[in-house]
Design a protein around this motif. Structure first.
Motif, PDB file in Angstrom:
ATOM      1  N   GLU A   1      -7.734  -2.589  13.879  1.00 25.91           N
ATOM      2  CA  GLU A   1      -9.088  -3.056  13.571  1.00 25.91           C
ATOM      3  C   GLU A   1      -9.169  -3.627  12.161  1.00 25.91           C
ATOM      4  O   GLU A   1      -9.792  -4.663  11.926  1.00 25.91           O
ATOM      5  CB  GLU A   1     -10.080  -1.915  13.741  1.00 25.91           C
ATOM      6  N   GLU A   2      -8.526  -2.943  11.218  1.00 26.71           N
ATOM      7  CA  GLU A   2      -8.592  -3.394   9.825  1.00 26.71           C
ATOM      8  C   GLU A   2      -7.947  -4.764   9.648  1.00 26.71           C
ATOM      9  O   GLU A   2      -8.439  -5.601   8.881  1.00 26.71           O
ATOM     10  CB  GLU A   2      -7.891  -2.378   8.918  1.00 26.71           C
ATOM     11  N   PHE A   3      -6.831  -5.002  10.344  1.00 25.85           N
ATOM     12  CA  PHE A   3      -6.118  -6.257  10.184  1.00 25.85           C
ATOM     13  C   PHE A   3      -6.532  -7.318  11.207  1.00 25.85           C
ATOM     14  O   PHE A   3      -6.057  -8.447  11.144  1.00 25.85           O
ATOM     15  CB  PHE A   3      -4.601  -6.020  10.293  1.00 25.85           C
TER      16      PHE A   3
ATOM     17  N   GLN B   1       0.833  -1.202   0.000  1.00 29.04           N
ATOM     18  CA  GLN B   1       0.000   0.000   0.000  1.00 29.04           C
ATOM     19  C   GLN B   1       0.868   1.253   0.000  1.00 29.04           C
ATOM     20  O   GLN B   1       0.575   2.224  -0.703  1.00 29.04           O
ATOM     21  CB  GLN B   1      -0.928   0.002   1.218  1.00 29.04           C
TER      22      GLN B   1
ATOM     23  N   GLU C   1      -6.786   2.115  14.156  1.00 28.90           N
ATOM     24  CA  GLU C   1      -7.528   1.843  12.918  1.00 28.90           C
ATOM     25  C   GLU C   1      -6.901   0.680  12.155  1.00 28.90           C
ATOM     26  O   GLU C   1      -7.609  -0.181  11.614  1.00 28.90           O
ATOM     27  CB  GLU C   1      -7.565   3.095  12.046  1.00 28.90           C
ATOM     28  N   LEU C   2      -5.569   0.649  12.122  1.00 28.05           N
ATOM     29  CA  LEU C   2      -4.885  -0.462  11.454  1.00 28.05           C
ATOM     30  C   LEU C   2      -5.132  -1.774  12.197  1.00 28.05           C
ATOM     31  O   LEU C   2      -5.333  -2.820  11.571  1.00 28.05           O
ATOM     32  CB  LEU C   2      -3.383  -0.177  11.373  1.00 28.05           C
TER      33      LEU C   2
ATOM     34  N   PRO D   1      -3.071   5.312   8.368  1.00 23.18           N
ATOM     35  CA  PRO D   1      -4.109   5.394   9.398  1.00 23.18           C
ATOM     36  C   PRO D   1      -3.516   5.226  10.797  1.00 23.18           C
ATOM     37  O   PRO D   1      -2.396   4.736  10.954  1.00 23.18           O
ATOM     38  CB  PRO D   1      -5.033   4.211   9.045  1.00 23.18           C
TER      39      PRO D   1
END
Length: 250
Positions: free
Chosen positions: A48-50, A29, A45-46, A41
């Motif tokens: 949560e995303e991962f 990315q 936030e990271l 981010p």
């Protein structure tokens, strides 16, 4: 002597494995300019995303910081600080042709002239043992920064028609096609990681022993005649190899 808790050791190992997985996705990315404003981010936030813990995300970001791709800025978070340029592997092109959208490629010709071909070089170029070839060493810069060190062996009849001056601002591929009146047909390539020797490190401005991407390429004319054997050392922190592969299913 105290023994380490195996449960804790296993937990750290799992987190390190997971951190590498997260770093691999984030690296693509970062290099693909997914973060348009240059900021990643927030860690939560990271996480949560991962689906990972914040400690795992921190370790992943540490890996990217170690590669010089991002840096931590107090009050601003994690920012992208380095960009790798993509080198396509789908088409047979010179470096300037491949990277023309990313800036100016300049060649510093450090060596140019006839030399006796080492046995393996002569054989790969289809020349008799002891034949001369034209040897070219170039330091390639992109936007003023060293990108690659190219060592090239050219078929003697083609090399004799070239000049060091022409190689300063033109790709060898284009010059070969001008001299022969033929288009290039194919190239056989090998890509591997090598350590920077003292000379390569000095030319590319990296520490000795740094990992470099080494591209070995034997290029032939459209009639199948091999004419150009290159050993190109790229700075691994400034370039990424990209290509699309098709699977031929019988």
């Amino acid at each position: 002597m105290t023994s380490e808790n195996p449960t804790r050791t296993g937990s750290r190992r799992l987190r390190a494995d997971r951190a590498r997985q997260v770093a691999d996705v984030l690296r693509r990315q970062v290099l693909g300019e997914a973060f348009a404003d240059g900021a990643l981010p927030r860690e939560d936030e990271l996480a949560e995303e991962f689906g990972a813990s914040r400690n795992t995300v921190r370790e992943a970001l540490d890996l990217l910081r170690g590669e010089g791709l991002v840096r931590r800025v107090p009050g601003s978070g994690t920012l992208v600080v380095a960009e790798k340029v993509p080198h396509g592997l789908n088409r047979l092109q010179g470096l300037a042709e491949t990277l023309h959208e990313h800036g100016e490629v300049v060649n510093e010709v450090r060596s140019f002239g006839p030399v006796r071909a080492p046995g393996p070089v002569a054989r790969r170029l289809g020349l008799p043992e002891g034949a001369d070839v034209v040897y070219v060493e170039r330091l390639r810069r992109l936007n003023g920064l060293p990108l690659s060190l190219d060592l090239t062996y050219l078929a003697p009849d083609i090399g004799a028609e070239l000049t060091a001056e022409a190689l300063v601002d033109q790709d060898i591929f284009g010059l070969i096609e001008q001299v022969t009146g033929r288009s290039l047909g194919r190239a056989d390539i090998t890509l591997e990681a090598v350590n920077a020797d003292a000379h390569s490190a000095a030319m590319l401005e990296v520490p000795r022993g740094s990992a470099l991407l080494m591209l070995e390429r034997l290029t032939s004319l459209s009639d199948g005649r091999p004419v150009d054997l290159e050993y190109v050392r790229f700075r691994g922190d400034r370039i990424t190899m990209q290509g699309s592969l098709l699977r031929d299913i019988p």
